[in-house]
Write an enzyme that holds these catalytic residues in place. Structure first.
Site, PDB file in Angstrom:
ATOM      1  NE  ARG A  74     -26.669  20.232  10.127  1.00 45.23           N
ATOM      2  CZ  ARG A  74     -25.723  21.175  10.241  1.00 45.23           C
ATOM      3  NH1 ARG A  74     -24.507  20.842  10.633  1.00 45.23           N
ATOM      4  NH2 ARG A  74     -25.987  22.433   9.961  1.00 45.23           N
ATOM      5  CG  ASP A 125     -21.909  22.697   4.654  1.00 44.21           C
ATOM      6  OD1 ASP A 125     -21.385  23.805   4.865  1.00 44.21           O
ATOM      7  OD2 ASP A 125     -22.069  21.834   5.540  1.00 44.21           O
ATOM      8  CG  ASN A 170     -19.644  27.631   3.762  1.00 42.35           C
ATOM      9  OD1 ASN A 170     -19.531  26.533   4.320  1.00 42.35           O
ATOM     10  ND2 ASN A 170     -19.034  28.711   4.212  1.00 42.35           N
ATOM     11  CE  LYS A 171     -23.500  27.318   9.306  1.00 44.40           C
ATOM     12  NZ  LYS A 171     -24.800  26.603   9.507  1.00 44.40           N
TER      13      LYS A 171
HETATM   14  O1  MRU Z   1     -23.833  24.177  10.399  1.00 49.00           O
HETATM   15  P1  MRU Z   1     -22.373  23.825  10.417  1.00 49.00           P
HETATM   16  O2  MRU Z   1     -21.649  24.366  11.596  1.00 49.00           O
HETATM   17  O3  MRU Z   1     -22.156  22.342  10.223  1.00 49.00           O
HETATM   18  O4  MRU Z   1     -21.794  24.535   9.128  1.00 49.00           O
HETATM   19  C1  MRU Z   1     -20.442  24.398   8.810  1.00 49.00           C
HETATM   20  C2  MRU Z   1     -20.037  25.111   7.588  1.00 49.00           C
HETATM   21  O5  MRU Z   1     -20.812  25.783   6.956  1.00 49.00           O
HETATM   22  C3  MRU Z   1     -18.627  24.894   7.130  1.00 49.00           C
HETATM   23  O6  MRU Z   1     -18.134  26.014   6.485  1.00 49.00           O
HETATM   24  C4  MRU Z   1     -18.576  23.703   6.160  1.00 49.00           C
HETATM   25  O7  MRU Z   1     -19.274  22.604   6.685  1.00 49.00           O
HETATM   26  C5  MRU Z   1     -17.192  23.311   5.837  1.00 49.00           C
HETATM   27  S1  MRU Z   1     -16.342  22.640   7.208  1.00 49.00           S
HETATM   28  C6  MRU Z   1     -14.771  22.266   6.676  1.00 49.00           C
END
Ligand code: MRU
Length: 364
Positions: A103, A251, A261-262
C-alpha cells in the site's frame, strides 16, 4: 474463531511466539464474523495488507515489523558459510521491498520496515540467529510503543474537549487500526473511562465502510454512545450544533501540516470550518513524514472500481462499464486543521515550525 469474545479484547496484530506467525483479525469480515488468521508467507501478508484485512496506518506498521521477523526466520542460510550475513540481507531486502509495495499512502508501513532494516544493517556480520532475536525484540517494541503512543495521544486529545461533548469521527482510527485505544478514538476511550459521556457520531465512510463496520462496532462494544451516520449527513449534524469537535486519524502528515487520511476527510474539515467546529488530526510521530514537503507530494492509493459499484450490494448498483474514480485517501489542507495531536504534544499552525519541534522530541 473467536465469536464470543468482545472485539476490544482481541489483539489487532500479534506475533505467535511459538509458531513465529503473524496473527491478525480479518477486518474485511467484521462486524459479522470474527476470524483470526495466521500468516507466514510473504504473498499472504502482502495480500492481507493490500485487501485491508489488517489496515489503519499504525496497525499496518506493526504488522510490517512483525512480518519482517516472521519472514526472516524462514530465510534459508548456512550458519557455517562466510557469507551468511550477505545471503540473509539480500533476501531480507527483497522481502522488505515487496511488503513495502503493498500500500502506498500510510507512511507507517515504510517507517516500520525502515526501522527493521536499520537494525539488521547495524548488525552486519553478526550470526543470523542473533539478528533474528534482535528483530523479534524490535517488532515487539514497536508494538508496545504503539500502545504508549496512543495513550499519550488520548491524554493530549482529551485536554481539548469536555464532558458531554459531541464528537464526530471519520473512517476507523480506532483500536482496530492500532494495538490499543486508537488515535482519533483514544480521547473518546479515555474520556469514557473517566465518565465524560461523549456523544459520538461515526461517518460510515464510503466505499469500504470502515466507520460503520469498525468504528461503530468497536465503540458500541465499549459501551460508548455512538450514532452511525452516512457520509453526506455530517453537514446537517454539525449545523444542528451536535458536534463540539472532530477527531480523525491520518496516514501521512507532510512537513507543512497537510494531511492524507481516508477519502472524505477533507470534506469533513471544510464543513467543520464552515460551522466553527475545531478539527483535530491525531497523529503518532511515526505518521509524520518530514521528507514530504506538502500534500501534493503524497501518493494517493487508487483502488478497484468494484469497491464503488458492487462490493456491498447483492447486485451491481452502477451501470456496467461506468468510469469510476476511487481514491482511498484525500488531502486536508493545513489551514483547515485546528491542531495535530501527537504523543509528544499538540502542534498548531504554523505547522512547519510546530511539527519540527515535535519531531525534535522523538528519540527513535
Ligand atoms: O484504508 P484504511 O482503512 O487503512 O484507512 C485508514 C485511515 O484512513 C485511518 O484514518 C488512518 O490510517 C489512521 S488509523 C489510526
Amino acid at each position: 474463531m473467536a465469536d464470543e469474545k468482545n472485539i476490544l479484547d482481541i489483539e489487532t496484530v500479534d506475533l505467535d511466539l511459538k509458531t513465529d506467525e503473524l496473527v491478525i483479525i480479518d477486518q474485511t469480515l467484521l462486524p459479522n464474523k470474527t476470524e483470526i488468521i495466521r500468516l507466514s508467507k510473504a504473498e499472504d501478508i502482502w495480500e492481507a495488507i493490500n485487501l485491508l484485512k489488517v489496515r489503519g496506518a499504525p496497525a499496518i506498521g506493526v504488522a510490517a515489523a512483525i512480518s519482517m521477523y516472521v519472514l526472516a526466520v524462514r530465510i534459508n542460510v548456512d550458519e557455517n558459510a562466510s557469507d551468511e550475513y550477505e545471503v540473509f540481507y539480500k533476501e531480507f531486502a527483497r522481502l522488505r521491498d515487496y511488503i513495502d509495495s503493498s500500500r502506498p499512502t500510510a507512511v507507517n508501513l515504510h517507517w516500520a520496515l525502515n526501522r527493521m532494516d536499520k537494525l539488521v544493517k547495524s548488525m552486519e556480520g553478526e550470526p543470523v540467529t542473533k539478528i533474528l532475536d534482535a528483530m523479534k525484540q524490535e517488532a515487539l517494541d514497536i508494538k508496545a510503543e504503539d500502545i504508549w503512543v496512543c495513550k499519550q495521544i488520548g491524554e493530549n486529545g482529551l485536554s481539548l474537549v469536555k464532558p458531554h461533548d459531541g464528537i464526530l469521527t471519520h473512517c476507523n482510527a480506532g483500536k482496530l487500526a492500532v494495538c490499543k485505544y486508537g488515535t482519533a478514538t483514544a480521547p473518546i476511550y479515555l474520556g469514557h473511562e473517566r465518565g465524560y459521556e461523549f456523544k459520538v457520531f461515526a461517518d460510515e465512510t464510503r466505499p469500504l465502510l470502515q466507520g460503520a463496520r469498525l468504528t461503530a462496532y468497536e465503540l458500541q462494544s465499549a459501551g460508548v454512545d455512538v450514532t452511525l451516520i452516512c457520509d453526506n449527513m455530517s453537514g446537517l449534524v454539525m449545523r444542528n450544533g451536535w458536534v463540539n469537535a472532530v477527531f480523525v486519524g491520518c496516514d501521512r502528515v507532510a512537513a507543512n501540516g497537510d494531511v492524507a487520511n481516508k477519502i472524505g476527510t477533507s470534506m469533513v474539515a471544510a464543513l467543520a470550518k464552515r460551522y466553527n467546529v475545531p478539527f483535530y488530526v491525531c497523529a503518532p510521530t511515526s505518521t509524520i513524514d518530514m521528507d514530504t514537503a506538502c500534500g501534493n507530494d503524497i501518493k494517493i492509493e487508487q483502488r478497484p472500481s468494484t469497491e464503488v459499484t458492487e462490493m456491498w450490494y447483492n447486485e451491481p448498483m452502477a451501470p456496467k462499464g461506468v468510469k469510476v474514480y476511487n481514491p482511498a485517501f484525500d488531502i486536508t489542507d493545513n489551514e483547515l486543521i485546528t491542531a495535530i495531536v501527537t504523543e509528544y504534544g499538540i502542534a498548531r499552525a504554523p505547522y512547519d515550525v510546530s511539527l519540527k519541534q515535535i519531531m525534535d522530541k522523538k528519540t527513535k
